[in-house]
Motif scaffolding. Structure first.
Motif, PDB file in Angstrom:
ATOM      1  N   ALA A   1       0.831  -1.211   0.000  1.00  0.00           N
ATOM      2  CA  ALA A   1       0.000   0.000   0.000  1.00  0.00           C
ATOM      3  C   ALA A   1       0.862   1.256   0.000  1.00  0.00           C
ATOM      4  O   ALA A   1       0.558   2.236  -0.705  1.00  0.00           O
ATOM      5  CB  ALA A   1      -0.931  -0.008   1.211  1.00  0.00           C
ATOM      6  N   ARG A   2       1.926   1.256   0.779  1.00  0.00           N
ATOM      7  CA  ARG A   2       2.801   2.433   0.815  1.00  0.00           C
ATOM      8  C   ARG A   2       3.508   2.643  -0.529  1.00  0.00           C
ATOM      9  O   ARG A   2       3.712   3.790  -0.955  1.00  0.00           O
ATOM     10  CB  ARG A   2       3.833   2.292   1.939  1.00  0.00           C
ATOM     11  CG  ARG A   2       3.249   2.285   3.351  1.00  0.00           C
ATOM     12  CD  ARG A   2       2.535   3.573   3.681  1.00  0.00           C
ATOM     13  NE  ARG A   2       2.111   3.630   5.086  1.00  0.00           N
ATOM     14  CZ  ARG A   2       0.931   4.061   5.479  1.00  0.00           C
ATOM     15  NH1 ARG A   2       0.028   4.459   4.587  1.00  0.00           N
ATOM     16  NH2 ARG A   2       0.619   4.103   6.756  1.00  0.00           N
ATOM     17  N   LEU A   3       3.863   1.566  -1.198  1.00  0.00           N
ATOM     18  CA  LEU A   3       4.466   1.712  -2.528  1.00  0.00           C
ATOM     19  C   LEU A   3       3.463   2.302  -3.520  1.00  0.00           C
ATOM     20  O   LEU A   3       3.814   3.179  -4.318  1.00  0.00           O
ATOM     21  CB  LEU A   3       4.973   0.357  -3.026  1.00  0.00           C
ATOM     22  CG  LEU A   3       6.293  -0.137  -2.434  1.00  0.00           C
ATOM     23  CD1 LEU A   3       6.523  -1.599  -2.806  1.00  0.00           C
ATOM     24  CD2 LEU A   3       7.461   0.726  -2.925  1.00  0.00           C
ATOM     25  N   ILE A   4       2.234   1.841  -3.467  1.00  0.00           N
ATOM     26  CA  ILE A   4       1.200   2.374  -4.361  1.00  0.00           C
ATOM     27  C   ILE A   4       1.003   3.869  -4.096  1.00  0.00           C
ATOM     28  O   ILE A   4       0.895   4.680  -5.025  1.00  0.00           O
ATOM     29  CB  ILE A   4      -0.125   1.609  -4.178  1.00  0.00           C
ATOM     30  CG1 ILE A   4       0.028   0.149  -4.615  1.00  0.00           C
ATOM     31  CG2 ILE A   4      -1.256   2.293  -4.945  1.00  0.00           C
ATOM     32  CD1 ILE A   4       0.321  -0.043  -6.086  1.00  0.00           C
ATOM     33  N   GLU A   5       0.969   4.243  -2.834  1.00  0.00           N
ATOM     34  CA  GLU A   5       0.819   5.654  -2.476  1.00  0.00           C
ATOM     35  C   GLU A   5       1.965   6.497  -3.028  1.00  0.00           C
ATOM     36  O   GLU A   5       1.778   7.674  -3.379  1.00  0.00           O
ATOM     37  CB  GLU A   5       0.775   5.803  -0.951  1.00  0.00           C
ATOM     38  CG  GLU A   5      -0.482   5.255  -0.313  1.00  0.00           C
ATOM     39  CD  GLU A   5      -0.383   5.209   1.201  1.00  0.00           C
ATOM     40  OE1 GLU A   5       0.668   5.649   1.733  1.00  0.00           O
ATOM     41  OE2 GLU A   5      -1.333   4.740   1.851  1.00  0.00           O
TER      42      GLU A   5
END
Length: 251
Positions: free
Chosen positions: A112-116
């Protein structure tokens, strides 16, 4: 309102001089409380921030407590510092939970943090992409094994993109070294995944080394809050810690 008979969940953070760290950890514990109303949740730090873990334990009433390390792998802090702190509180029956990682919920938060940060699903089919999993680092081989396991799980989650574990201290390769290795393989779209619970010196340095995308630390992601409670529940199935700091009960 807390329920007295429930063992207190004592979340153990490392501590940092970065003021964002304490704010982030408190936000994570707010999510934990939202998920399980009535559970007594306290915070203690290994160093650098108040309250220190020993002070938190000294302030608890007689009864049961579960130390849940907000740390992502096995190492000296989990194996020695936590049971050592428990030994200073003889009025408590203490269980020490396993560190948060490796676990699929961590991978959910990392993804999720990578997508953000701008990662796209389509990158998983490209031969030019790679990810560096930036961790704090430890001389303990168990810590490195845990981080490598998380890197493999994250690679699977990203569709097979190479994920190279790297370290800000005490172990190799460094984040810069891992980036160079991926670049030498022709992988020029490289993201740095932040394998840190909260902002701090190592997380900041790791992000600064990123040539393209740099994900934020895991912070108060909902998956991390669920994992804290999962480790708490697992630890309740073990016997309380009744021996000295050389012994550790984890699950």
């Amino acid at each position: 309102m807390s329920t007295p008979h429930l063992p207190t969940l004592v979340a153990v953070a490392h501590g940092s001089r970065d003021p964002r760290a304490l704010t982030t950890v408190k936000a994570l514990l707010d999510r934990v409380r939202e998920l399980r109303p009535g559970l007594p949740v306290r915070l203690g730090h290994i160093e650098l921030n108040a309250p220190l873990l020993t002070d938190t334990l000294a302030g608890l009433p007689e009864g049961d407590a579960v130390l849940v390390p907000l740390l992502l792998s096995r190492g000296h802090h989990v194996k020695h510092d936590l049971p050592g702190a428990a030994a200073t509180a003889p009025h408590l029956r203490v269980r020490v939970a396993a560190p948060l990682g490796p676990h699929p919920l961590l991978v959910e938060a990392l993804h999720a943090r990578l997508i953000e940060a701008g990662w796209r699903t389509a990158y998983g089919t490209s031969r030019s992409t790679g990810v560096v999993l930036a961790a704090a680092g430890s001389r303990d081989p168990d810590s490195a094994a845990d981080t490598r396991r998380t890197a493999r799980l994250l690679s699977e989650r990203l569709g097979g993109v190479p994920v190279v574990p790297a370290y800000a201290s005490a172990a190799a390769p460094t984040v810069q070294g891992a980036i160079r290795a991926l670049t030498a393989q022709g992988r020029h779209r490289i993201a740095v995944a932040s394998y840190f619970t909260a902002p701090g010196l190592f997380a900041t340095r790791s992000a600064a080394a990123a040539p393209r995308l740099a994900a934020a630390p895991l912070g108060p992601h909902p998956a991390l809050a669920r994992l804290v409670l999962h480790r708490y529940d697992q630890a309740l199935a073990t016997a309380p810690l009744t021996t000295g700091p050389s012994q550790l009960v984890t699950v």
